[in-house]
Motif scaffolding. Structure first.
Motif, mmCIF file in Angstrom:
data_model
loop_
_atom_site.group_PDB
_atom_site.id
_atom_site.type_symbol
_atom_site.label_atom_id
_atom_site.label_comp_id
_atom_site.label_asym_id
_atom_site.label_seq_id
_atom_site.Cartn_x
_atom_site.Cartn_y
_atom_site.Cartn_z
ATOM 1 N N ARG A 163 -7.616 -8.397 -5.814
ATOM 2 C CA ARG A 163 -7.159 -7.007 -5.902
ATOM 3 C C ARG A 163 -6.204 -6.626 -4.768
ATOM 4 N NH1 ARG A 163 -13.041 -5.090 -6.922
ATOM 5 N NH2 ARG A 163 -13.341 -5.899 -9.028
ATOM 6 N N LEU A 164 -6.119 -7.469 -3.744
ATOM 7 C CA LEU A 164 -5.175 -7.213 -2.653
ATOM 8 C C LEU A 164 -3.743 -7.569 -3.042
ATOM 9 C CD1 LEU A 164 -7.182 -8.654 0.385
ATOM 10 C CD2 LEU A 164 -6.861 -6.245 -0.218
ATOM 11 N N LEU A 165 -3.567 -8.448 -4.007
ATOM 12 C CA LEU A 165 -2.235 -8.974 -4.328
ATOM 13 C C LEU A 165 -1.220 -7.906 -4.733
ATOM 14 C CD1 LEU A 165 -3.256 -12.294 -6.091
ATOM 15 C CD2 LEU A 165 -2.447 -11.967 -3.740
ATOM 16 N N ARG A 213 4.456 -5.288 -2.686
ATOM 17 C CA ARG A 213 5.203 -4.423 -3.605
ATOM 18 C C ARG A 213 6.701 -4.687 -3.663
ATOM 19 N NH1 ARG A 213 1.200 -0.916 -1.491
ATOM 20 N NH2 ARG A 213 -0.134 -0.179 -3.173
ATOM 21 N N HIS A 214 7.236 -5.476 -2.738
ATOM 22 C CA HIS A 214 8.689 -5.629 -2.675
ATOM 23 C C HIS A 214 9.141 -7.072 -2.853
ATOM 24 C CE1 HIS A 214 8.744 -1.505 -1.421
ATOM 25 N NE2 HIS A 214 7.878 -1.787 -0.468
ATOM 26 N N ASP A 236 -6.067 -11.176 -13.860
ATOM 27 C CA ASP A 236 -6.477 -9.812 -14.202
ATOM 28 C C ASP A 236 -5.659 -8.765 -13.453
ATOM 29 O OD1 ASP A 236 -8.235 -8.042 -15.640
ATOM 30 O OD2 ASP A 236 -9.261 -7.662 -13.736
ATOM 31 N N VAL A 237 -5.253 -9.047 -12.213
ATOM 32 C CA VAL A 237 -4.452 -8.084 -11.447
ATOM 33 C C VAL A 237 -2.950 -8.288 -11.655
ATOM 34 C CG1 VAL A 237 -6.233 -7.808 -9.679
ATOM 35 C CG2 VAL A 237 -4.352 -9.412 -9.292
ATOM 36 N N TRP A 242 0.238 -5.975 -10.562
ATOM 37 C CA TRP A 242 1.129 -6.539 -9.555
ATOM 38 C C TRP A 242 2.576 -6.527 -10.054
ATOM 39 C CZ3 TRP A 242 0.488 -12.112 -7.157
ATOM 40 C CH2 TRP A 242 1.224 -12.189 -5.978
ATOM 41 N N ILE A 243 2.764 -6.891 -11.308
ATOM 42 C CA ILE A 243 4.109 -6.894 -11.897
ATOM 43 C C ILE A 243 4.676 -5.470 -11.902
ATOM 44 C CG2 ILE A 243 5.439 -7.298 -14.019
ATOM 45 C CD1 ILE A 243 4.554 -9.877 -12.665
#
Length: 121
Positions: A65-67, A71-72, A87-88, A92-93
């Motif tokens: 869930r940290l991934l 964001r950049h 799942d994340v 993330w995308i």
């Protein structure tokens, strides 16, 4: 002794990451070596735009869930991602939608990808 050496190595890696103020690309593919504190340190690298990691979070190695906190990124490569990482991935995308240009997934079993619901574009 082995655990003490591992902790010392992790501390050196964390200090090294924090000293790399111009870090643009990171490859961390050793299975079982990525951790929450390493992810957090990499997320503090202001110029990081490419990340290649082993996607086996193992539920205890690192919190997938940290991934989405990266964001950049311009380029994401995931090697052998597990269900937690997949799942994340849609979130993330969406978090990297403004910058992401390359996404690479390396898997042994295509069922992991096909059976993961995707709502991202």
């Amino acid at each position: 002794v082995v655990w003490a050496e591992r902790d010392e190595m992790r501390a050196l890696c964390l200090r090294g990451i924090r000293n790399c103020i111009n870090l643009q690309s990171c490859t961390w593919t050793r299975d079982g070596s990525l951790s929450n504190d390493i992810i957090s340190s990499l997320q503090e690298a202001p110029r990081l735009s490419e990340l290649e990691i082993n996607g086996h979070s193992g539920r205890w190695l690192f919190n997938a869930r940290l991934l989405p906190g990266f964001r950049h990124l311009r380029k994401i490569s995931l090697i052998m991602p597990d269900f937690e990482v997949l799942d994340v991935l849609p979130l993330w995308i969406s978090e990297t939608a403004a910058t992401l240009q390359h996404l690479t997934l390396i898997c042994k079993v295509i069922v992991l990808i096909v059976s993961t619901p995707c709502t991202w574009r």
